[in-house]
Every structure is written in structure tokens, then in C-alpha cells.
Design an enzyme around this catalytic site. Sequence first.
Site, PDB file in Angstrom:
ATOM      1  N   THR A  57       0.836  -1.205   0.000  1.00 26.75           N
ATOM      2  CA  THR A  57       0.000   0.000   0.000  1.00 26.75           C
ATOM      3  C   THR A  57       0.869   1.253   0.000  1.00 26.75           C
ATOM      4  OG1 THR A  57      -1.732  -1.158   1.212  1.00 26.75           O
ATOM      5  CG2 THR A  57      -1.809   1.240   1.219  1.00 26.75           C
ATOM      6  N   THR A  58       1.898   1.257   0.863  1.00 31.40           N
ATOM      7  CA  THR A  58       2.783   2.413   0.963  1.00 31.40           C
ATOM      8  C   THR A  58       3.582   2.612  -0.316  1.00 31.40           C
ATOM      9  OG1 THR A  58       2.906   1.953   3.333  1.00 31.40           O
ATOM     10  CG2 THR A  58       4.497   3.523   2.466  1.00 31.40           C
ATOM     11  N   TYR A 120     -12.854  -3.575  -2.952  1.00 35.75           N
ATOM     12  CA  TYR A 120     -13.999  -3.178  -3.781  1.00 35.75           C
ATOM     13  C   TYR A 120     -15.006  -4.297  -3.998  1.00 35.75           C
ATOM     14  CZ  TYR A 120     -16.887  -0.953  -7.298  1.00 35.75           C
ATOM     15  OH  TYR A 120     -17.962  -0.434  -7.971  1.00 35.75           O
ATOM     16  N   TYR A 146      -2.848  -9.967   4.326  1.00 33.92           N
ATOM     17  CA  TYR A 146      -2.796  -8.546   4.687  1.00 33.92           C
ATOM     18  C   TYR A 146      -4.220  -8.068   4.900  1.00 33.92           C
ATOM     19  CZ  TYR A 146      -1.762  -3.496   4.019  1.00 33.92           C
ATOM     20  OH  TYR A 146      -1.670  -2.127   4.158  1.00 33.92           O
ATOM     21  N   ARG A 151      -8.807   0.244   4.234  1.00 38.18           N
ATOM     22  CA  ARG A 151      -8.510   0.453   2.815  1.00 38.18           C
ATOM     23  C   ARG A 151      -9.406  -0.363   1.892  1.00 38.18           C
ATOM     24  NH1 ARG A 151      -4.295   4.009   0.588  1.00 38.18           N
ATOM     25  NH2 ARG A 151      -2.849   4.419   2.279  1.00 38.18           N
ATOM     26  N   LYS A 174      -0.280  -9.746   8.100  1.00 34.42           N
ATOM     27  CA  LYS A 174      -0.078  -8.351   8.472  1.00 34.42           C
ATOM     28  C   LYS A 174      -1.431  -7.863   8.963  1.00 34.42           C
ATOM     29  CE  LYS A 174       0.963  -3.727   6.703  1.00 34.42           C
ATOM     30  NZ  LYS A 174       1.300  -2.896   5.518  1.00 34.42           N
ATOM     31  N   ILE A 216       5.227  -4.352   9.897  1.00 31.40           N
ATOM     32  CA  ILE A 216       5.446  -3.836   8.549  1.00 31.40           C
ATOM     33  C   ILE A 216       5.129  -2.353   8.639  1.00 31.40           C
ATOM     34  CG2 ILE A 216       4.735  -3.932   6.131  1.00 31.40           C
ATOM     35  CD1 ILE A 216       4.271  -6.917   6.494  1.00 31.40           C
TER      36      ILE A 216
END
Length: 307
Positions: A57-58, A120, A146, A151, A174, A216
Site C-alpha cells: 500500500t505504501t 472493492y 494482509y 482500505r 499483516k 510492517i
Amino acid sequence: MPCGRKRCKTFGPEDIRGSIVAIVTPFRDGAVDEEGFRELVRWHLKEKTHGLVVVGTTGESATLTKEEKARLFEIALEEAKGKVPVILGTGTNNTAASIELTRMAKEMGADAVLMVTPYYNKPTQEGLYRHYEAVAREVNIPIILYNVPGRTSVSLAPETVARLAKIKNIVGIKEATGCMRQATEIMRLTGNRFRILSGDDFTAFSLMALGGHGVISVAANVVPREMSRFMEACLKGQWDKARKMHFKLYPLFKAMFLETNPVPAKTALSLMGRIASPEVRLPLAPMSEANVEKLRTVLAEYKLVES
């Protein structure tokens, strides 16, 4: 195959621990800044970061092309040279595409992959289970789940995580819900084999105290050595030292989320001279001037920029 992985040290799930940076993807004029990314990886190795997550994501995975991802994977593996585990982000909201990326990661020599819950689509718990099961069946590589419902709008239930943990090459999670009840349930149901990693710098201390294995980290982009020392203190059971470090780093943890991640992290790195530009890709937008000043004030307190 980058680095000739047969000639380099390879890492198992037990090596996935400590401060693992969710590394940013620097851009210049709309393109990936490959040299800037290479320099960041080198810096993290020098600063004793325990592992790399590339194209998470980052790393703005949602707006990178497959070709850009492949190039970033290649650079990270070339530079790491078996010194630390390299975990490649291969999760999408399309199971077939996730399999394709995961297969590519295995062929390139990744130590593990990080797979975000499909966003989504809003799958059920059974849909989530089947998604991960399908990838694990098709590609024999260590997979880290994850879970970041803020998000994706879906959350892996602890019971679903426990089901997935029975699949041999699904080795950890994560956990980025920020909920210690959730983390506790996952630990209770999965046992010692499963790697539990904090997905939030805010919760790293608490999760490690529960028996977690690392974080993380977004903040590790900016203070890699400090995050490494923080996690080492936790892993050694030096809880008084770790608690002090948690409170010392806490204002920086908050500053990394003044706006949507990774906007503050990239802005901080630019202010520090670590990357050439704080550029992000639309629909992300540059940090507001007001928040840049707030961020600069925090960075100055840590002597990362001039006051």
C-alpha cells in the site's frame, strides 16, 4: 533471475520478523525513479532494517503497472542480495491477476509475498478463503495475508485466518485493523507457527507484547534505524526500553498519517533529501501546505530536518 538466488542466502518464514519497511515508490515526472528507489533500499540495508516489503500500500501498488512492479521487484532483489528478506506485494482484487503476480514473484526469487484482501469486490468470508486458497494452491511460495479493512472495506475474521493458517504455505498475517481483540483471537486460534505482524506502527508495541513477531512499518521509511532498535528491544523482551521508544516515536507515527499514506512519508523523505520529489500518483494529491508545516515541525523535533 536477479542476484542469482541460488548463490544468495534464502530466508524462511521464521526470518520474517522485526522492523520490515513498507517501502515507498519514488516518482519523478510521472515515472518510477529507479535510482531513487535503489538508493532507498541501500539506505535501509545500511540502517539495519530487518526486511523489505516492495509494492505494498505504501508503495502505491494500486497505481503501478505490472511492468513497473516487475522492475521494482528486480531492483529490490538485486540490492538486497540475500541480506534481508524481500517480500513482494502481489495482492489485487482479481484472483487470476494475483496468481499471475505471485507466480512472477516466485520466479524472480522473492522470499515471500504479501497479499492484501481483495478490495472493492466485498467478498464474503468464504470468498476470501477461496481467493487465498487458490493462490496458495497455484504458487508454492510463503504467503502473508494482509488485513486492512480501512482500505479495502472487508476484514478477515479470526476464524477465517485460522482456516487459512492450515494451508502450509500461508505463513502469517499483516494485521492492520488496529484492534487488539482481533490480534488476540488470531494468536489464540493459529498457534506459534503463524507469523503475526503489526500493520500499524501505533500498535506494534502492544502486538509484540502479545507475542507478535514484528511490524510492517510506514515510519521505518523515515527512521529505519530507530524502528529496528525498537523492534529488537521487543524481540529481546526489553519491555521498559521498548515502551520508552514507543512513546518517543509516537508523535512521528501520528505525523505519518496527517494525510493518506504514503503522502506524509514521501513528503518527509523529500524534506530530508532522501528522495528527489514527494510526487504521488492521482488520485492521491500532494500534501497541503498546512500539513507540510506540521510535518516539518515533527521532523525537526527528531532532528531529521533543520528547525
